[in-house]
Design a protein around this motif. Structure first.
Motif, PDB file in Angstrom:
ATOM      1  N   GLN A  19       0.839  -1.361   0.070  1.00  0.00           N
ATOM      2  CA  GLN A  19      -0.059  -0.007  -0.029  1.00  0.00           C
ATOM      3  C   GLN A  19       0.948   1.172  -0.157  1.00  0.00           C
ATOM      4  O   GLN A  19       2.081   1.355   0.128  1.00  0.00           O
ATOM      5  CB  GLN A  19      -0.830   0.060   1.275  1.00  0.00           C
ATOM      6  N   ASP A  20       0.390   2.132  -0.154  1.00  0.00           N
ATOM      7  CA  ASP A  20       0.907   3.813  -0.029  1.00  0.00           C
ATOM      8  C   ASP A  20       0.786   4.086   1.239  1.00  0.00           C
ATOM      9  O   ASP A  20      -0.498   4.460   1.630  1.00  0.00           O
ATOM     10  CB  ASP A  20       0.313   4.670  -1.319  1.00  0.00           C
ATOM     11  N   VAL A  21       1.735   4.665   1.769  1.00  0.00           N
ATOM     12  CA  VAL A  21       1.925   5.187   3.101  1.00  0.00           C
ATOM     13  C   VAL A  21       2.458   6.360   3.309  1.00  0.00           C
ATOM     14  O   VAL A  21       3.411   6.555   2.504  1.00  0.00           O
ATOM     15  CB  VAL A  21       2.490   4.112   4.067  1.00  0.00           C
ATOM     16  N   THR A  22       1.739   7.253   3.990  1.00  0.00           N
ATOM     17  CA  THR A  22       2.463   8.679   4.641  1.00  0.00           C
ATOM     18  C   THR A  22       2.926   8.836   5.795  1.00  0.00           C
ATOM     19  O   THR A  22       2.000   8.702   6.535  1.00  0.00           O
ATOM     20  CB  THR A  22       1.710   9.864   3.947  1.00  0.00           C
ATOM     21  N   LEU A  23       3.973   8.543   6.307  1.00  0.00           N
ATOM     22  CA  LEU A  23       4.560   8.712   7.636  1.00  0.00           C
ATOM     23  C   LEU A  23       4.484  10.192   7.945  1.00  0.00           C
ATOM     24  O   LEU A  23       5.144  10.870   7.178  1.00  0.00           O
ATOM     25  CB  LEU A  23       5.814   8.012   7.616  1.00  0.00           C
ATOM     26  N   ASN A  34       5.451   5.170  -1.222  1.00  0.00           N
ATOM     27  CA  ASN A  34       4.589   4.324  -2.306  1.00  0.00           C
ATOM     28  C   ASN A  34       5.026   2.796  -2.587  1.00  0.00           C
ATOM     29  O   ASN A  34       6.146   2.551  -2.537  1.00  0.00           O
ATOM     30  CB  ASN A  34       4.770   5.256  -3.417  1.00  0.00           C
ATOM     31  N   LEU A  41       3.952  -4.309   3.561  1.00  0.00           N
ATOM     32  CA  LEU A  41       3.827  -4.290   4.957  1.00  0.00           C
ATOM     33  C   LEU A  41       3.701  -5.708   5.302  1.00  0.00           C
ATOM     34  O   LEU A  41       3.070  -6.747   4.595  1.00  0.00           O
ATOM     35  CB  LEU A  41       2.821  -3.470   5.632  1.00  0.00           C
ATOM     36  N   LEU A  68       6.926  -1.248  10.942  1.00  0.00           N
ATOM     37  CA  LEU A  68       5.676  -0.502  10.488  1.00  0.00           C
ATOM     38  C   LEU A  68       4.728  -2.090   9.868  1.00  0.00           C
ATOM     39  O   LEU A  68       5.051  -2.427   9.159  1.00  0.00           O
ATOM     40  CB  LEU A  68       6.012   0.388   9.363  1.00  0.00           C
ATOM     41  N   ASN A  72      -2.290  -1.632   9.048  1.00  0.00           N
ATOM     42  CA  ASN A  72      -3.074  -0.920   9.979  1.00  0.00           C
ATOM     43  C   ASN A  72      -2.559  -0.101  11.428  1.00  0.00           C
ATOM     44  O   ASN A  72      -2.892   0.120  12.236  1.00  0.00           O
ATOM     45  CB  ASN A  72      -4.260  -1.723  10.673  1.00  0.00           C
ATOM     46  N   HIS A 100       0.397   5.864  11.700  1.00  0.00           N
ATOM     47  CA  HIS A 100       1.510   6.272  10.684  1.00  0.00           C
ATOM     48  C   HIS A 100       2.110   7.642  11.224  1.00  0.00           C
ATOM     49  O   HIS A 100       2.779   8.314  10.416  1.00  0.00           O
ATOM     50  CB  HIS A 100       0.893   6.589   9.456  1.00  0.00           C
TER      51      HIS A 100
END
Length: 220
Positions: A26-30, A160, A164, A187, A190, A193
């Motif tokens: 998935q795309d993640v923004t920390l 991007n 996980l 990480l 769910n 973030h």
């Protein structure tokens, strides 16, 4: 035979479901914040669970300039084996050095371009100083992974296509932990973030330089 085939299909289905649960792209923004919840720029997030990086021969030479008695940029991210050029854009001479274990070196008093770039072979944090101007302070973060990111003004780090769970490390130049230490993180699917870095409550103490014998009329 039919029962054996059905059992095999069931095992494959269960394994597929398990893998889908364990590995999820998935795309993640920390969002990186300090202990007061304020956005933290120039934090470095590195993925530590993936393979090696590019050959050093494929990596461009990076630039760590010196402008208005400051390193520019203050933080530079490099890969293991990558070279860094240290031009002096000021109209005075500088004496760049580092005592850091990852790369001790010095470029004695010079103007303009040094003779050649410096190669950073080892991963770690390299703290830069100038023996003429004690206020000059810069950092080169030498990463082992090719997946390494720097937080922006809002403390955000977009990741991007991230699979996980993944192991990360987190670092900042003003962290309360020792300067060379990278905070390990996992990480998961769910997981929150927002990541927190505890900063020093006071400014860093003055650094030990070579002394005043080189300063002369250069500290202007």
């Amino acid at each position: 035979m039919k029962l054996q085939k059905m059992a095999t299909q069931s095992i494959v289905t269960l394994l597929t479901m398990a893998c889908s649960y364990v590995a999820f792209a998935q795309d993640v923004t920390l969002n990186i914040v300090d202990q007061h919840g304020q956005p933290l720029k120039n934090a470095v997030v590195e993925l530590v669970s993936e393979g090696g990086n590019k050959s050093s021969q494929q990596l461009p030479v990076l630039i760590m300039d010196q402008v208005d008695k400051q390193f520019s940029p203050t933080l530079l991210i490099a890969q293991q084996g990558q070279q860094v050029n240290f031009p002096n854009s000021d109209n005075i001479r500088h004496h760049v050095y580092s005592f850091s274990q990852a790369k001790p070196f010095q470029l004695k008093l010079y103007s303009g371009q040094p003779e050649s770039p410096i190669t950073f072979e080892n991963q770690g944090v390299v703290v830069l100083g100038c023996n003429i101007h004690d206020s000059m302070l810069g950092y080169i973060y030498v990463a082992k992974s090719s997946h390494v990111y720097q937080s922006d003004e809002l403390g955000n780090v977009p990741l991007n296509g991230l699979t996980l769970p993944v192991k990360l490390s987190l670092w900042h130049s003003l962290q309360k932990n020792t300067l060379e230490e990278k905070q390990p993180l996992m990480l998961a699917v769910n997981a929150p973030h927002s990541l927190q870095v505890t900063l020093q409550t006071t400014e860093p103490k003055p650094r030990n330089t070579f002394g005043s014998k080189f300063k002369g009329g250069n500290d202007k």
